[in-house]
Scaffold this motif. Structure first.
Motif, PDB file in Angstrom:
ATOM      1  N   LEU A  16      36.904  22.552  61.815  1.00  0.00           N
ATOM      2  CA  LEU A  16      36.229  22.809  60.537  1.00  0.00           C
ATOM      3  C   LEU A  16      35.566  24.184  60.486  1.00  0.00           C
ATOM      4  O   LEU A  16      35.206  24.669  59.421  1.00  0.00           O
ATOM      5  N   LEU A  17      35.417  24.798  61.668  1.00  0.00           N
ATOM      6  CA  LEU A  17      34.663  26.056  61.717  1.00  0.00           C
ATOM      7  C   LEU A  17      35.194  27.161  60.799  1.00  0.00           C
ATOM      8  O   LEU A  17      34.411  27.835  60.144  1.00  0.00           O
ATOM      9  N   PRO A  18      36.536  27.377  60.728  1.00  0.00           N
ATOM     10  CA  PRO A  18      37.008  28.441  59.825  1.00  0.00           C
ATOM     11  C   PRO A  18      36.566  28.224  58.385  1.00  0.00           C
ATOM     12  O   PRO A  18      36.254  29.173  57.668  1.00  0.00           O
ATOM     13  N   LEU A  19      36.493  26.959  57.967  1.00  0.00           N
ATOM     14  CA  LEU A  19      36.066  26.655  56.605  1.00  0.00           C
ATOM     15  C   LEU A  19      34.556  26.816  56.461  1.00  0.00           C
ATOM     16  O   LEU A  19      34.073  27.411  55.497  1.00  0.00           O
ATOM     17  N   VAL A  20      33.824  26.310  57.462  1.00  0.00           N
ATOM     18  CA  VAL A  20      32.363  26.409  57.423  1.00  0.00           C
ATOM     19  C   VAL A  20      31.947  27.877  57.392  1.00  0.00           C
ATOM     20  O   VAL A  20      31.105  28.297  56.597  1.00  0.00           O
ATOM     21  N   TRP A  21      32.598  28.670  58.240  1.00  0.00           N
ATOM     22  CA  TRP A  21      32.284  30.104  58.287  1.00  0.00           C
ATOM     23  C   TRP A  21      32.528  30.744  56.920  1.00  0.00           C
ATOM     24  O   TRP A  21      31.691  31.464  56.391  1.00  0.00           O
ATOM     25  N   LEU A  22      33.675  30.436  56.334  1.00  0.00           N
ATOM     26  CA  LEU A  22      34.022  31.028  55.043  1.00  0.00           C
ATOM     27  C   LEU A  22      33.017  30.625  53.964  1.00  0.00           C
ATOM     28  O   LEU A  22      32.536  31.471  53.203  1.00  0.00           O
ATOM     29  N   ALA A  23      32.682  29.339  53.943  1.00  0.00           N
ATOM     30  CA  ALA A  23      31.741  28.846  52.939  1.00  0.00           C
ATOM     31  C   ALA A  23      30.388  29.526  53.116  1.00  0.00           C
ATOM     32  O   ALA A  23      29.751  29.945  52.142  1.00  0.00           O
ATOM     33  N   TRP A  24      29.983  29.664  54.371  1.00  0.00           N
ATOM     34  CA  TRP A  24      28.689  30.299  54.651  1.00  0.00           C
ATOM     35  C   TRP A  24      28.694  31.760  54.193  1.00  0.00           C
ATOM     36  O   TRP A  24      27.764  32.220  53.541  1.00  0.00           O
ATOM     37  N   VAL A  25      29.770  32.479  54.496  1.00  0.00           N
ATOM     38  CA  VAL A  25      29.853  33.894  54.107  1.00  0.00           C
ATOM     39  C   VAL A  25      29.858  34.029  52.589  1.00  0.00           C
ATOM     40  O   VAL A  25      29.152  34.868  52.020  1.00  0.00           O
ATOM     41  N   VAL A  26      30.647  33.179  51.917  1.00  0.00           N
ATOM     42  CA  VAL A  26      30.725  33.257  50.460  1.00  0.00           C
ATOM     43  C   VAL A  26      29.352  32.969  49.841  1.00  0.00           C
ATOM     44  O   VAL A  26      28.927  33.619  48.892  1.00  0.00           O
ATOM     45  N   ALA A  27      28.646  31.995  50.433  1.00  0.00           N
ATOM     46  CA  ALA A  27      27.368  31.591  49.855  1.00  0.00           C
ATOM     47  C   ALA A  27      26.255  32.590  50.135  1.00  0.00           C
ATOM     48  O   ALA A  27      25.349  32.750  49.318  1.00  0.00           O
ATOM     49  N   THR A  28      26.329  33.260  51.270  1.00  0.00           N
ATOM     50  CA  THR A  28      25.146  34.043  51.664  1.00  0.00           C
ATOM     51  C   THR A  28      25.328  35.555  51.617  1.00  0.00           C
ATOM     52  O   THR A  28      24.343  36.276  51.652  1.00  0.00           O
ATOM     53  N   SER A  29      26.565  36.058  51.565  1.00  0.00           N
ATOM     54  CA  SER A  29      26.628  37.516  51.680  1.00  0.00           C
ATOM     55  C   SER A  29      27.107  38.196  50.418  1.00  0.00           C
ATOM     56  O   SER A  29      27.541  37.569  49.452  1.00  0.00           O
ATOM     57  N   ASP A  30      27.016  39.503  50.460  1.00  0.00           N
ATOM     58  CA  ASP A  30      27.411  40.378  49.368  1.00  0.00           C
ATOM     59  C   ASP A  30      28.927  40.302  49.225  1.00  0.00           C
ATOM     60  O   ASP A  30      29.669  40.549  50.168  1.00  0.00           O
ATOM     61  N   LEU A  31      29.385  39.933  48.044  1.00  0.00           N
ATOM     62  CA  LEU A  31      30.835  39.828  47.845  1.00  0.00           C
ATOM     63  C   LEU A  31      31.422  41.131  47.302  1.00  0.00           C
ATOM     64  O   LEU A  31      32.555  41.181  46.849  1.00  0.00           O
ATOM     65  N   GLY A  32      30.657  42.192  47.377  1.00  0.00           N
ATOM     66  CA  GLY A  32      31.154  43.512  46.954  1.00  0.00           C
ATOM     67  C   GLY A  32      31.936  44.168  48.076  1.00  0.00           C
ATOM     68  O   GLY A  32      32.138  43.572  49.135  1.00  0.00           O
ATOM     69  N   PRO A  33      32.362  45.427  47.837  1.00  0.00           N
ATOM     70  CA  PRO A  33      33.186  46.123  48.824  1.00  0.00           C
ATOM     71  C   PRO A  33      32.485  46.376  50.157  1.00  0.00           C
ATOM     72  O   PRO A  33      33.133  46.570  51.171  1.00  0.00           O
ATOM     73  N   LYS A  34      31.141  46.347  50.158  1.00  0.00           N
ATOM     74  CA  LYS A  34      30.408  46.561  51.413  1.00  0.00           C
ATOM     75  C   LYS A  34      30.305  45.271  52.217  1.00  0.00           C
ATOM     76  O   LYS A  34      29.999  45.279  53.386  1.00  0.00           O
ATOM     77  N   GLY A  35      30.545  44.145  51.560  1.00  0.00           N
ATOM     78  CA  GLY A  35      30.385  42.842  52.195  1.00  0.00           C
ATOM     79  C   GLY A  35      31.501  42.525  53.167  1.00  0.00           C
ATOM     80  O   GLY A  35      32.486  43.260  53.251  1.00  0.00           O
ATOM     81  N   PRO A  36      31.335  41.396  53.885  1.00  0.00           N
ATOM     82  CA  PRO A  36      32.300  41.059  54.938  1.00  0.00           C
ATOM     83  C   PRO A  36      33.684  40.685  54.415  1.00  0.00           C
ATOM     84  O   PRO A  36      34.648  40.700  55.175  1.00  0.00           O
ATOM     85  N   LEU A  37      33.820  40.347  53.141  1.00  0.00           N
ATOM     86  CA  LEU A  37      35.136  39.969  52.627  1.00  0.00           C
ATOM     87  C   LEU A  37      35.877  41.147  51.989  1.00  0.00           C
ATOM     88  O   LEU A  37      36.998  40.992  51.516  1.00  0.00           O
ATOM     89  N   GLY A  38      35.235  42.320  51.976  1.00  0.00           N
ATOM     90  CA  GLY A  38      35.913  43.511  51.472  1.00  0.00           C
ATOM     91  C   GLY A  38      35.973  43.580  49.957  1.00  0.00           C
ATOM     92  O   GLY A  38      35.317  42.814  49.254  1.00  0.00           O
ATOM     93  N   ALA A  39      36.796  44.507  49.471  1.00  0.00           N
ATOM     94  CA  ALA A  39      36.819  44.827  48.047  1.00  0.00           C
ATOM     95  C   ALA A  39      37.525  43.757  47.219  1.00  0.00           C
ATOM     96  O   ALA A  39      37.328  43.679  46.024  1.00  0.00           O
ATOM     97  N   LEU A  66      42.514  31.181  54.434  1.00  0.00           N
ATOM     98  CA  LEU A  66      42.924  29.777  54.416  1.00  0.00           C
ATOM     99  C   LEU A  66      44.395  29.637  54.808  1.00  0.00           C
ATOM    100  O   LEU A  66      44.770  28.719  55.540  1.00  0.00           O
ATOM    101  N   GLY A  67      45.231  30.565  54.353  1.00  0.00           N
ATOM    102  CA  GLY A  67      46.649  30.537  54.705  1.00  0.00           C
ATOM    103  C   GLY A  67      46.847  30.762  56.198  1.00  0.00           C
ATOM    104  O   GLY A  67      47.650  30.076  56.848  1.00  0.00           O
TER     105      GLY A  67
END
Lengths: 232, 322
Positions: free
Chosen positions: A20-43, A53-54
């Motif tokens: 479950l960790l890959p999902l938990v990590w993703l959910a945590w990042v989406v919920a807590t971090s900057d979703l802009g280009p400076k954030g961990p998920l990029g532009a 997920l793929g």
């Protein structure tokens, strides 16, 4: 602690939580971090989520496919106890991957989605993978195994082989040019399926050899019988 | 009728330095000074950060008619433009170019001008740029992968560059080539594409006022990951036509081979104009995701530049000549 309790109450929960960790990590990042280009998920966070997920869907599918060869090599029969869980996690991430494509990437534009499925080969192949995995997930319960009967169930679940191949194709076709990452996944898949083919051929050869040996023995005893029979 | 009798003290017209040249001289000096300071600071402030510092400010950049007001759209964030790149010479992931191009050397840099042209030769980058005005061009950028950005490029008009070198009657096409240097460009160690990267334009496309050779963005020298030191920008075509880190420009009679077309001809045509009605086997081109937005927006014909470029393709079947 018996081996049974160790598997049931320690090993399985550990595998389950880790999966479950890959999902938990993703959910945590989406919920807590900057979703802009400076954030961990990029532009392009939508693309990131979809690919993450793929990636995990194909990884779990290959892990499930690795159980039987690993058992063969290590001789540790208990490994089979984890196969269903890994396979179901593969299906779980496939479902999430597909949902993110439908909901995030296409935003429920069903017409565009249908066109994609019909026209774009890598999406067609991706959907085909899902369609092949769906009956396997449905028939994964103990009750279903009983209802289908062991032999038929085993036959049906061989669908996981073409599903694995299709998943690798989907990944390879999605990338532009000749890229390393999907090739690595395809090679792993080829090795895991190749092991099965080799094992199957070996078994067959052994069976024919054994068959030939018994035939020879039978013939010999028949001949001996003939020879030993009193002349009529 | 006014008859002007010249006094000996008058400045002769031939003695007047063209405005673009003196602007250019000042611009060059300031840029050099800033770059010099950067080098000094850089050596003190070692080790270098993972992401290279922003480029030196370009001086003497003039506003063009393609500006933010006339475009009427929002600029894409600097970080998105410089960290989300397709530049396979530095790796195939979007963040590979920004991570792997920090040490890429863009000076000295020269560009070979070859083929059907009056002034062939190998030109130092500064000499190549110097005759032309640096303009800011705010353009939409549309990737074939169905995402888009709005980028404030700084560059020189490609038409002016071509006129300067004087193409001959045989110059029907312009071919471009990227640097081939696997030591500096780690992505070239793998055969993702046939290196070096090649692109080309028909001469009338290249002479279109929209086409530029960009040397910077956001008013600063071009970041390495965006194709430093000089790259093509053709905003009505998919992004892969806009070849980066150019070392060769060749004028020729025949249509030049182009990298993506060589790799997959069914997917990537020579023209590769942004066209929402011509489907790509991999991505629907009807819509695009503007980086920074959630919902996709419809893609415009020629990415909104139909007025400027549609005449180039009059009478062509764009389904066949995609």
């Amino acid at each position: 602690m018996t081996r049974e309790t160790a598997i049931r109450w320690v090993a399985k929960p550990i595998v389950f939580t880790s999966a479950l960790l890959p999902l938990v990590w993703l959910a945590w990042v989406v919920a807590t971090s900057d979703l802009g280009p400076k954030g961990p998920l990029g532009a392009n966070p939508i693309e990131y989520v979809n690919r993450h997920l793929g990636d995990w869907a194909i990884r779990f599918l290959l892990m499930a496919l690795a159980v039987t060869p690993l058992r063969g090599i290590t001789g540790w029969a208990q490994l089979t106890r984890f196969r269903r869980m890994l396979g179901l996690f593969a299906f779980f991430y496939v479902c999430l991957h597909m949902s993110s494509y439908i909901g995030l990437d296409q935003f429920f534009d069903w017409r565009a989605i249908w066109k994609d499925i019909v026209k774009r080969n890598y999406i067609t192949v991706g959907m085909l993978t899902f369609v092949m995995l769906l009956p396997l997930a449905i028939t994964s319960t103990k009750g279903m195994v009983k209802r289908l009967g062991g032999q038929r169930w085993t036959k049906l679940h061989r669908l996981v082989y073409p599903a694995g191949i299709a998943a690798c194709f989907h990944f390879y076709m999605m990338r532009k040019g000749v890229q390393l990452e999907p090739i690595v996944y395809a090679l792993i898949c080829a090795a895991l399926l190749g092991y099965r083919i080799a094992a199957h051929l070996k078994k067959k050869a052994a069976r024919t050899a054994k068959g030939a040996a018994t035939r020879v023995a039978a013939d010999a005893s028949r001949d001996r019988g003939k020879a030993g029979a009193p002349a009529s | 009728m006014l008859i002007k009798i010249a006094k000996p003290s008058d400045v002769k017209p031939s003695e007047i330095t063209p405005k673009s040249l003196y602007l250019d001289r000042r611009r060059f000096l300031k840029t050099a000074a800033v770059a010099g300071a950067g080098v000094v600071l850089g050596t003190i402030a070692a080790p270098a950060p993972a992401h290279a510092a922003r480029g030196p400010k370009l001086e003497g950049v003039v506003k063009s008619k393609w500006n933010l007001e006339t475009l009427g759209e929002k600029l894409t964030d600097y970080d998105a433009i410089t960290k989300y790149n397709n530049f396979y010479e530095f790796g195939t992931d979007k963040d590979d170019p920004s991570r792997n191009s920090g040490a890429f050397k863009t000076r000295p840099w020269s560009i070979a001008v070859e083929g059907a042209v009056e002034k062939p030769g190998t030109y130092d980058l500064e000499d190549f740029i110097k005759p032309h005005a640096l303009e800011e061009r705010v353009y939409r950028l549309r990737c074939v992968e169905a995402w888009s950005m709005v980028v404030p490029w700084v560059g020189i008009s490609l038409a002016n560059v071509i006129k300067h070198f004087g193409p001959t009657g045989n110059a029907k096409y312009v071919a471009f080539e990227t640097l081939l240097d696997p030591k500096q460009m780690p992505g070239q160690n793998r055969r993702v594409l046939k290196w070096p990267y090649k692109e080309g334009l028909r001469i009338d496309e290249a002479m279109n006022p929209l086409a530029i050779l960009a040397v910077g963005l956001y008013g600063e020298a071009m970041p390495n990951q965006n194709g430093a030191p000089i790259r093509l920008v053709t905003p009505w075509k998919y992004g892969f036509k806009s070849i980066k880190s150019i070392v060769k420009m060749r004028f020729q009679a025949d249509e030049p081979p182009t990298s993506w077309n060589e790799a997959a001809a069914r997917e990537y045509g020579f023209y590769s104009n942004v066209n929402p009605t011509v489907d790509h086997p991999r991505w629907s081109q009807a819509k695009e995701r503007r980086i920074g937005e959630f919902l996709k927006r419809p893609t415009l014909m020629f990415h909104g530049y139909a007025e400027e470029v549609a005449h180039l393709y009059a009478g062509m079947d764009l389904r066949k000549q995609y």
